[in-house]
Design a protein around this motif. Structure first.
Motif, PDB file in Angstrom:
ATOM      1  N   ALA A 190       8.156   8.225 119.676  1.00 23.12           N
ATOM      2  CA  ALA A 190       7.961   6.766 119.728  1.00 23.12           C
ATOM      3  C   ALA A 190       7.007   6.390 120.853  1.00 23.12           C
ATOM      4  O   ALA A 190       6.131   5.541 120.683  1.00 23.12           O
ATOM      5  N   THR A 218      12.725   2.719 111.490  1.00 22.33           N
ATOM      6  CA  THR A 218      13.400   1.625 112.181  1.00 22.33           C
ATOM      7  C   THR A 218      13.582   0.496 111.172  1.00 22.33           C
ATOM      8  O   THR A 218      12.949   0.485 110.114  1.00 22.33           O
ATOM      9  N   ARG A 219      14.439  -0.448 111.522  1.00 21.90           N
ATOM     10  CA  ARG A 219      14.701  -1.531 110.568  1.00 21.90           C
ATOM     11  C   ARG A 219      13.422  -2.329 110.306  1.00 21.90           C
ATOM     12  O   ARG A 219      13.114  -2.671 109.165  1.00 21.90           O
ATOM     13  N   SER A 220      12.664  -2.630 111.347  1.00 22.15           N
ATOM     14  CA  SER A 220      11.441  -3.409 111.140  1.00 22.15           C
ATOM     15  C   SER A 220      10.406  -2.612 110.349  1.00 22.15           C
ATOM     16  O   SER A 220       9.688  -3.155 109.514  1.00 22.15           O
ATOM     17  N   ALA A 266      12.845  12.138 119.414  1.00 27.67           N
ATOM     18  CA  ALA A 266      12.437  10.865 118.829  1.00 27.67           C
ATOM     19  C   ALA A 266      11.836   9.931 119.882  1.00 27.67           C
ATOM     20  O   ALA A 266      10.907   9.185 119.597  1.00 27.67           O
ATOM     21  N   THR A 326      12.224  -8.886 110.978  1.00 23.21           N
ATOM     22  CA  THR A 326      13.522  -8.564 111.568  1.00 23.21           C
ATOM     23  C   THR A 326      14.589  -9.389 110.844  1.00 23.21           C
ATOM     24  O   THR A 326      14.282 -10.337 110.128  1.00 23.21           O
ATOM     25  N   LEU A 329      16.556 -13.669 106.362  1.00 28.83           N
ATOM     26  CA  LEU A 329      17.968 -14.041 106.500  1.00 28.83           C
ATOM     27  C   LEU A 329      18.826 -13.450 105.385  1.00 28.83           C
ATOM     28  O   LEU A 329      18.890 -13.991 104.286  1.00 28.83           O
ATOM     29  N   LEU A 330      19.482 -12.355 105.714  1.00 34.32           N
ATOM     30  CA  LEU A 330      20.478 -11.791 104.813  1.00 34.32           C
ATOM     31  C   LEU A 330      21.784 -12.540 105.060  1.00 34.32           C
ATOM     32  O   LEU A 330      22.273 -12.564 106.181  1.00 34.32           O
ATOM     33  N   ASP A 353      14.608 -13.154 111.203  1.00 32.66           N
ATOM     34  CA  ASP A 353      13.675 -13.970 110.419  1.00 32.66           C
ATOM     35  C   ASP A 353      13.894 -13.830 108.919  1.00 32.66           C
ATOM     36  O   ASP A 353      13.628 -14.751 108.161  1.00 32.66           O
ATOM     37  N   VAL A 393       5.692 -11.605 108.553  1.00 36.35           N
ATOM     38  CA  VAL A 393       6.303 -12.273 109.709  1.00 36.35           C
ATOM     39  C   VAL A 393       7.833 -12.235 109.652  1.00 36.35           C
ATOM     40  O   VAL A 393       8.489 -12.522 110.637  1.00 36.35           O
ATOM     41  N   THR A 394       8.389 -11.876 108.508  1.00 34.92           N
ATOM     42  CA  THR A 394       9.842 -11.729 108.426  1.00 34.92           C
ATOM     43  C   THR A 394      10.190 -10.250 108.584  1.00 34.92           C
ATOM     44  O   THR A 394      10.642  -9.603 107.653  1.00 34.92           O
ATOM     45  N   GLU A 421      16.788 -15.634 101.303  1.00 34.15           N
ATOM     46  CA  GLU A 421      15.822 -14.585 101.639  1.00 34.15           C
ATOM     47  C   GLU A 421      14.413 -14.891 101.133  1.00 34.15           C
ATOM     48  O   GLU A 421      14.238 -15.388 100.025  1.00 34.15           O
TER      49      GLU A 421
END
Lengths: 790, 283
Positions: free
Chosen positions: A125, A280-282, A121, A704, A709-710, A707, A701-702, A690
């Protein structure tokens, strides 16, 4: 049939049998699957919202250590097909081609344009930066109304329009309802774009085995995925096995056939080796489908006494750049729910699906129904304000009375059962409604800078998706049935195979409770198998609060057939007539005698040995059932929320929240409680926290969690929950579904509370999420002059 | 979310660390890693080498130095929150540190890392500024001390020169002062939209001296000089304090970003400064 005295499992707060492995992570999450020789895939994604691809050069990436291969969309153009849309809601819907990897043009930031495949991985990347893609920028299309204007820049030039479809519905004489009305209230509400953000990211592993393939995916829909992979790629369906191992949440975001799944299959075929990809999360925030994103123009007409005459709803629904699996169907699922629990003479609805250069939207917890519930419950409060009436009183004057069920609504749905009076009465009592109203009056009179607001939401939703004939009439591409098989093993243990596909809901526990009672076997003796198209060959998977309603019914029916077969064998064993046998607690006895009995385990062993079975009886004790529901189920409830709004800073604090839900018969109250809590968190998140924000160039732009907001437990109040039980009449368990209820109910409850707090300041709406800044601007009237593109 | 490749060293002495950093300007210091690791994982930073200070003795812990409390740069937030010396003499620091992120971050993150990262949205730089802390630095040229007013130079930029390591923060004891850190964030774990670090000294019901530092109101933490002046000599009462706080944003140049626009931040700074001072003054 519901619980009986011999049914100790149903209704018990049984601890979930799957939790130990899920909570410790010692299980087959897709990313935990490590196959010998597996290659790792990483995707090069467009940094632009809209551009023509003029060149992809991955030669430098191929030189890097560990890199095995690299491909552009053009390299797969002949075999990758187009990602499917299974819900073409109108005959003339515009459904553009959606290549899994873009070939000529990208239409949202994050769209895959190339991929690299490496031995690990890290190398994959690293290699992304060595792929050179040339783009010729095209105009971003971000605003739905602008996108529909003449001469607008187009997302899909070939289509000649950004309009995907127009879906209308009219019931009753809407003009008459509005023309003669004493009061008409018109509002525009905005459903912001949301990111589902399941705890487990998407992941896929695919292994070639000769001409066939096993594909593991963190999906809600292994069965649908298998069919769609075959149809998209042309690989014969019998050569594809799909496994959804333990899956860590979905909320609709894994009700999808994704580019990455298709490409994993094609890469495994091309390379002849197993491949693996985990987002990935983003990457997930950017490219796992988004939810909501509608503009709702709503008008309600009423008499002076509050009786509703009619409702008009015009929606613009943001499809994003492409139509994915059920993208256009989501607002249509809501179409029938805008009237909510209320009686009225006329209703009109229209929805325009609009293309923009953003990530496609699709199902997200509630899928269409939260949007509908928000609009009706918000405007009911505005109507109450207009009439000078308490919002609960307005609801009482319009809701379907308990004795009127079954009731066919103006939208044409037949609600089977409900008791809005009981749920509301209980909620009002738990909440201390009149005391809080009195406190609100005091604080208003004192000019307290921290104002108290009270929000009401009396919601219903349609669950148990769905009768196949209804889905067909709505032009959905598949049915809504569910399958189960139940087999007694020679040792007396039980395997239950379900076509629904749990991804955190606790099916293994709930199904075991049902089976334990039906067969009279210990809860611990039951194993529930799911999520593997070879183990559970038939199924329609899990979404739309359908699993217990439809899948649970299939389990019940399969159990009943097992008992029928066991009865015949037991009668033979006991030398009695079948009709003389009674079955309870897992034991067959000859009614009214002291004669020997046979346990179902003994019958199972006899059926396995098959030494002495009745004439023409097949060996082994098992059965199966496929159930297509007769109708939807309609959970409902009354949610009340009290907020304190600091008018100096704009901060909203939820002071108390009462949820009284009626989800019919309860199989496991602890699971219900968990679903309600999680649902409330997600609904409150839409109300207060959110929002997926794109900038003026179309970049998310949100991207992550810093930014986007959970809310966490620290941000949420203690919930007061209770239930009324009005069993559904459309299924033998009497269950209604609970997976989405909390999410659907809570968003309008919270926003109604915020607006209620601010009414003395002339505030009639605060756009979601009701951030402190938006509340402050609503209170002070200070304009937002630097707003980001929405 | 996989960082780019880098070398990793874990020197045993400060001199060794300084040597590595002085020789390689693309090397990065790793303290608790709570800022650096996200930057690496987003590939926003690509250091050639990561120099882990964790094995160096003497960088961690709190000591009484007479008029000051010395806090080693590698002291974790958790330790700061629970330290008796800090509680006795620098309560504002403990209170602000308690609001940093979440328990996991507070167990890993360090005071030095937080200061050296110099994120104006971080809670601790404004506290250091308000308390007129001193930053003790060791570099190729030896040791030096930098006052807080000179330490925070720009966004994510400090007065640390290449090769220099922040070793400790010296915080003047403000015995007899009272204080409050007012943090305004959208969720419990989010960065402050605005934060206010306030400390006041009262004599006979009047405020004789006040210190105010602002979080996330500019590219660096901001010392609210105008409010401090306006507070001098006023009664420690809510009305007077809120009146004085109206100049809270005078020195600030707040950003407009996703979480708040500048005009709202200015408004918040005024409201929250009033509240922080009022809480500090017990009124």
């Amino acid at each position: 049939m519901t619980t009986t005295p011999e049914a100790p499992n149903l209704g018990r707060a049984q601890a979930r049998k799957e939790d130990a492995r899920l909570l410790t992570g010692r299980t087959n999450w897709t990313d935990n699957i490590r196959l010998p020789g597996a290659l790792h895939v990483a995707f090069v994604r467009s940094p632009l919202a809209h551009a023509r691809i003029t060149g992809v050069d991955y030669s430098a990436a191929l030189e890097l250590p560990g890199v095995v291969a690299a491909f552009s969309g053009a390299d797969f153009a002949d075999e990758q097909g187009s990602l499917p849309c299974a819900w073409p809601v109108t005959e003339d819907i515009v459904t553009p081609a959606h290549p899994p990897m873009a070939v000529d043009e990208v239409r949202y930031a994050g769209e895959a344009v190339a991929c690299v495949v490496a031995r690990d991985a890290q190398s994959a990347a690293d290699a992304l930066e060595a792929v050179d893609v040339d783009y010729e920028p095209l105009p971003a299309v971000l605003d739905m109304e602008a996108a529909l204007a003449d001469g607008a820049d187009l997302v899909h030039a070939d289509a000649g329009t950004n309009r995907s479809f127009l879906w209308p519905l009219t019931e009753g004489d809407v003009d008459a309802a509005f023309d003669g009305a004493d009061v008409v209230v018109t509002r525009r509400y905005r459903q912001q774009r949301l990111i589902p953000a399941a705890m487990e990211p998407r992941a896929v592993v695919c292994r070639p085995e000769g001409d066939s393939f096993t594909l593991w995916s963190a999906t809600q829909i292994p069965h649908v995925l298998r069919v769609m992979l075959a149809m998209t790629t042309g690989i014969p369906e019998q050569d594809i096995r799909v496994i959804a191992p333990d899956v860590g949440g979905g909320f609709g975001s894994k009700l999808q056939v994704t580019a990455e799944e298709v490409l994993a299959l094609l890469l495994a075929r091309r390379l002849g080796l197993p491949v693996k990809w985990t987002e990935t999360r983003s990457e997930g925030f950017q490219t796992t489908h988004h939810g909501r994103d509608q503009i709702q123009d709503v008008s309600i007409a009423a008499d002076a006494d509050g009786r509703i005459r009619g409702l008009k709803v015009d929606l613009l629904a943001d499809m994003g750049a492409y139509l994915m699996l059920v993208t256009p169907g989501v607002p249509i699922l809501g179409a029938l729910m805008f009237p909510g629990i209320y009686k009225m003479d006329a209703y009109s609805f229209s929805c325009t699906g609009v293309f923009t250069t953003k990530m496609p939207t699709d199902a997200y917890r509630g899928a269409g129904r939260p949007e509908a519930t928000y609009a009706i419950e918000r405007i009911m409060n505005e109507l109450a304000d207009e009439l000078g009436m308490d919002p609960l009183e307005l609801r009482r004057r319009n809701w379907i009375a308990h004795e009127e069920f079954p009731y066919t609504t103006i939208a044409g749905l037949t609600y089977d059962s409900g008791n809005y009076e009981a749920a509301t009465e209980r909620a009002v009592e738990l909440f201390g409604y009149s005391e809080l109203r009195a406190e609100q009056e005091r604080r208003r009179a004192a000019g307290d800078p921290v104002q108290l607001g009270i929000g009401v939401s009396t919601f219903t939703e349609m669950c148990g998706l769905a009768p196949s004939r209804v889905l067909g009439s709505l032009r959905y591409g598949a049915g809504g049935w569910e399958h189960a098989s139940v087999r007694m093993l020679p040792t007396g243990k039980v395997e239950v195979v379900t076509g629904s596909s749990a991804h955190g809901q606790g099916h293994e526990t709930a199904w075991s409770q049902i089976v334990a009672d039906r067969l009279g076997v210990p809860f611990e003796d039951i194993r529930v198998l799911h999520g593997d198209t070879q183990v559970a060959p038939r199924g329609m998977d899990t979404y739309g609060s359908r699993s217990l309603v439809v899948g649970g019914t299939a389990v019940v029916r399969a159990c009943d057939r097992v008992v029928d077969k066991a009865r015949a064998i037991a009668a033979h064993m006991l030398e009695a007539a079948e009709e003389d046998l009674e079955f309870s607690g897992g034991v067959f006895r000859v009614r009214g005698t002291e004669r020997p009995s046979a346990t179902i385990q003994e019958v199972s062993l006899a059926a396995f040995a098959a030494h002495d079975l009745p004439e023409e009886m097949e060996a082994s004790l098992d059965s199966e059932a496929t159930v297509d529901p007769d109708d939807f189920s309609y959970p409902h409830g009354t949610h009340l929320c009290a907020v304190e709004v600091d008018t100096e800073t704009g901060r909203t604090r939820i002071r108390s929240y009462v949820a009284v839900d009626d989800v019919g018969t309860i199989v496991n109250p602890m699971i219900v409680e968990g679903q309600v809590h999680g649902g409330l968190a997600q609904g409150i998140a839409q109300a207060l926290y959110e929002e997926a924000v794109y900038d003026t160039e179309g970049n998310l732009v949100t991207s992550t969690m810093a930014d986007y907001l959970l809310p966490s437990a620290a941000d949420l109040p203690d919930f007061t929950t209770d239930r009324t039980v009005t069993p559904s009449t459309t299924n033998p368990l009497g269950v209604k579904g609970v997976g989405e209820a909390g999410t659907i109910a809570s968003t309008p409850a919270v926003v109604n509370a915020v607006v209620d707090a601010l009414r003395p300041y002339g505030v009639r709406d605060v756009p979601m999420p009701c951030t402190p800044e938006r509340v402050w601007r609503a209170v002070t009237g200070v304009q937002d002059n630097e707003g980001a593109a929405q | 979310m996989i960082p780019p490749r880098f070398d990793y060293t874990r020197p045993a002495t400060l001199a060794e660390a300084v040597g590595i950093l002085a020789a390689d300007e693309d090397a990065k210091v790793l303290a608790g890693g709570q800022s650096l690791l996200p930057l690496l994982r987003f590939r926003l930073a690509s250091p050639t080498s990561v120099v882990d200070l964790g094995a160096i003795a003497g960088l961690r812990g709190v000591a009484d130095e007479g008029g000051h409390v010395r806090v080693g740069a590698l002291t974790t937030h958790y330790e700061v929150v629970n330290d008796p010396l800090i509680a006795a003499h620098c309560g504002l620091l403990a209170q602000a540190t308690r609001t940093v992120a979440d328990p996991a971050v507070r167990h890993r993150g360090t005071i030095g890392g937080s200061m050296a990262h110099a994120d104006p949205a971080g809670d601790l730089p404004a506290v250091a500024l308000a308390l007129a802390a001193e930053f003790l630095v060791t570099g190729p040229g030896g040791d030096r001390s930098v006052p807080a007013a000179e330490f925070f130079v720009d966004y994510l930029t400090t007065a640390l020169e290449p090769g220099e390591v922040l070793t400790a923060i010296r915080i003047p004891k403000l015995d007899g002062w009272s204080f409050h850190y007012e943090k305004f964030s959208r969720t419990a774990q989010a960065w402050a939209i605005v934060g206010v670090a306030a400390a006041v000294r009262r004599v006979n019901g009047d405020i004789t001296e006040a210190r105010v530092g602002l979080t996330n109101m500019g590219t660096t933490p901001v010392r609210a000089d105008s409010v401090e002046s306006a507070c001098r000599g006023i009664p420690a009462q809510a009305d007077a304090i809120h009146e004085a706080a109206r100049s809270a944003d005078a020195e600030a140049d707040p950003p407009s970003d996703l979480s708040a626009q500048a005009d709202y931040r200015r408004h918040l700074a005024r409201v929250l400064t009033g509240r922080a001072l009022a809480r500090a003054a017990g009124s």
